[in-house]
Write an enzyme that holds these catalytic residues in place. Sequence first.
Site, PDB file in Angstrom:
ATOM      1  N   ASP A   1       0.799  -1.225   0.000  1.00 55.19           N
ATOM      2  CA  ASP A   1       0.000   0.000   0.000  1.00 55.19           C
ATOM      3  C   ASP A   1       0.831   1.275   0.000  1.00 55.19           C
ATOM      4  OD1 ASP A   1      -2.508   1.550   0.451  1.00 55.19           O
ATOM      5  OD2 ASP A   1      -1.536   1.966   2.371  1.00 55.19           O
TER       6      ASP A   1
ATOM      7  N   ASP B   1       4.664   0.602   4.154  1.00 55.63           N
ATOM      8  CA  ASP B   1       4.596  -0.614   4.966  1.00 55.63           C
ATOM      9  C   ASP B   1       4.470  -1.833   4.066  1.00 55.63           C
ATOM     10  OD1 ASP B   1       2.032  -0.363   3.999  1.00 55.63           O
ATOM     11  OD2 ASP B   1       1.126   0.153   5.921  1.00 55.63           O
TER      12      ASP B   1
ATOM     13  N   TYR C   1      -7.544   2.738   9.323  1.00 62.45           N
ATOM     14  CA  TYR C   1      -6.642   2.861   8.180  1.00 62.45           C
ATOM     15  C   TYR C   1      -7.368   3.401   6.947  1.00 62.45           C
ATOM     16  CZ  TYR C   1      -3.565   0.545  11.365  1.00 62.45           C
ATOM     17  OH  TYR C   1      -2.816   0.272  12.470  1.00 62.45           O
TER      18      TYR C   1
ATOM     19  N   GLU D   1       5.509   9.877   3.626  1.00 63.30           N
ATOM     20  CA  GLU D   1       5.144   8.532   3.175  1.00 63.30           C
ATOM     21  C   GLU D   1       4.445   8.587   1.815  1.00 63.30           C
ATOM     22  OE1 GLU D   1       3.324   4.371   4.928  1.00 63.30           O
ATOM     23  OE2 GLU D   1       2.611   6.250   5.798  1.00 63.30           O
TER      24      GLU D   1
END
Length: 525
Positions: A104, A107, A255, A498
Site C-alpha cells: 500500500d 509498509d 486505516y 510517506e
Amino acid sequence: MEEKSKSKGICGWLIALVVLAVVVFAVVYTIKKKTSHDSSGPAPVPGPPGAVEKKYSDALKTAMQFFDVQKSGKLVDNQIPWRGDSGLKDGSEEGVDLTKGMYDAGDHMKFGFPMAFTATVLSWAILEYGDQMQAVDQLKPAQESLKWITDYLINAHQDDNVLYIQVGDPEKDHKCWDRPETMTAKRPLIQINTSFPGTEVAAETAAAMASASLVFKTINSTYSSTLLKHAKQLFTFADKYQGSYSVSIPEVQNYYNSTGYGDELLWAASWLYHATQDKSYFEYVTGDNGKAFANWGSPTWFSWDNKLAGTQVLLSRLSFFGSKDTSSNSGLQMYRKTAEAVMCGLLPKSPTATKSRTRGGLIWVSDWNALQHPVASAFLAALYSDYMLTSQTAELSCDGSSFRPSDLRNFAKNQADYVLGKNPLKMSFLVGYGEKFPQFVHHRGASIPVDATTGCTDGFKWLKSTDPNPNVAVGALVGGPFLNETYINDRNNSMQTEPSTYNSAVLVGLLSSLVTTSSAVKSFT
C-alpha cells in the site's frame, strides 16, 4: 517663395502621416476584433500525439517506476536493484494465491480498497492516454503494472459473494520495520461475504476489473472476458448485499475508513456500462440510484474514498461523445452539470473557485497525504479539457464567467509543475525527479540497506537514522507540504514523507495527459 513652399511640404507630410495612422489603426482594430471573435469559438481539435514535453515525459518515466518498487510476489524482469521476491506465502493459510498485488505505502500491507482504486485509475489513464504513453515508451510498463494488480484481484475473488480484501494485520505490521523480502510477521487474511458485506470494496474492485477489461480487450481477449465476468459478479454482490465494510469489519476504520458506498456503486456501474454497453448499468446511474447517491450539484474531491467527482467526469464523456438518446438523458445532464461545478471550483479565476489552496496555488485539503487531492483534481481537469477540445465545446460557464479548455489545462499544468519543483521550497515531491527531492522517504525497503540483517524490531534503527535512505524509492510521490508550504524532511514524519501506490496512479494519469497533446478517445470499445 521658399518659405511658402517649405510650409506646404510640411503640411502635406502631416496629412499623409494622419492618413497612415488612421489606416494602421483601422487594420489593428479589425485584427483585434477578429481575434476577439475567434477566441470565443472552438479551439482546433488536436490530432495524433504531437511534440513531447520533456519535463513531463521524464517525470512520467520516473513515476511509473514506483509500481515496480511496490510489487509483491515472485518478481519478473525486476528493474529495481534493491527489491526482490516477497510475500510468497500470502494467502497460503486459506489455500489462495495472493502473492501478487502491491504494498500500500511504506509498509507491507495489502489493502484491497485503495489497491483496487489504483487499478481503476491506472486503467482510466491507459484508456484515455495510452497513445501518449506509447509516444514515450510507457504504455507497456503501465499495462504490466495494471495486470500485476488485476491478477491479484482475480485470485482474491474466490466465490461470487466472497472477496479477500486485506493481507496482513496492520497493528502487527506497523510494529515491525523490516524489508519485505525478509518480513516475518504473520499475514492473516480478511474477507467480505454475505454475512460481513463490504459494498464499497466489492464495487471498487468491480470498477477496477471492468475498466481493466477494456484495457486488455484487444491485447488478451480471454483475460479481458475473465475480468469482465468477475466485475459483473462483484457488482451484483455489492448491490445485493449493501453494507459498509467499515461497519462489518470495524478494525479497518483506523486505516481506510469508508465514508459511504453509494459513490462506489455509481462508479462501478459507470465503468460496467462503458465495458458492456448494457443499458441496465446506464439506467442504474441515471435513475433512482443517481438521485440517491450522486449528490448532484454538490462538488466533491476525488480520492480513494470518494469517487463522485470521477464518476461525474467519466459520465460526462457520454454527454460529449455519446449517442443522441444517451447524451440528452436528464440524469446524465445532472452528472455533467456537477462535473462543470467541480471544474469551476478548480479554476483559480472562477467566481466559484475553492479557497482551499496554498499561497503558491496548490489545491490543499488535508494535512495527511496533501498531494492526493491536487493531483487527482488536476487529472480530472486535464480529462475535461480534452473532452471539450475534442467535442469542439468552446467554453465552460462558471457563474457568468467563461473559461476555455486551455484554462483547465493550464490549471492541471500548474498543479503538476508545483509537484515537480515549481514551489516555494524549489523541491520536487516526486522522488528521483529533479535536482532536489525528498531523501528521507517513510518507506521500509528504501530505508534499510540491502545487505543489512534485521528482524522485526531491530530494524527501527533505520527508521531513526539521520542518514538519507540508502535506496531511492524512485517514482514515489510523498505526502506533500503543509498549508504554510513547509515540509519536514524526516523519515518518521509519515504524514508528509510517506508515499502511496494510489497517489502514483493519479500522478501517472496527470503526467500522461501532459506529455503531449492528442484528441480524446470518443469510445473505449
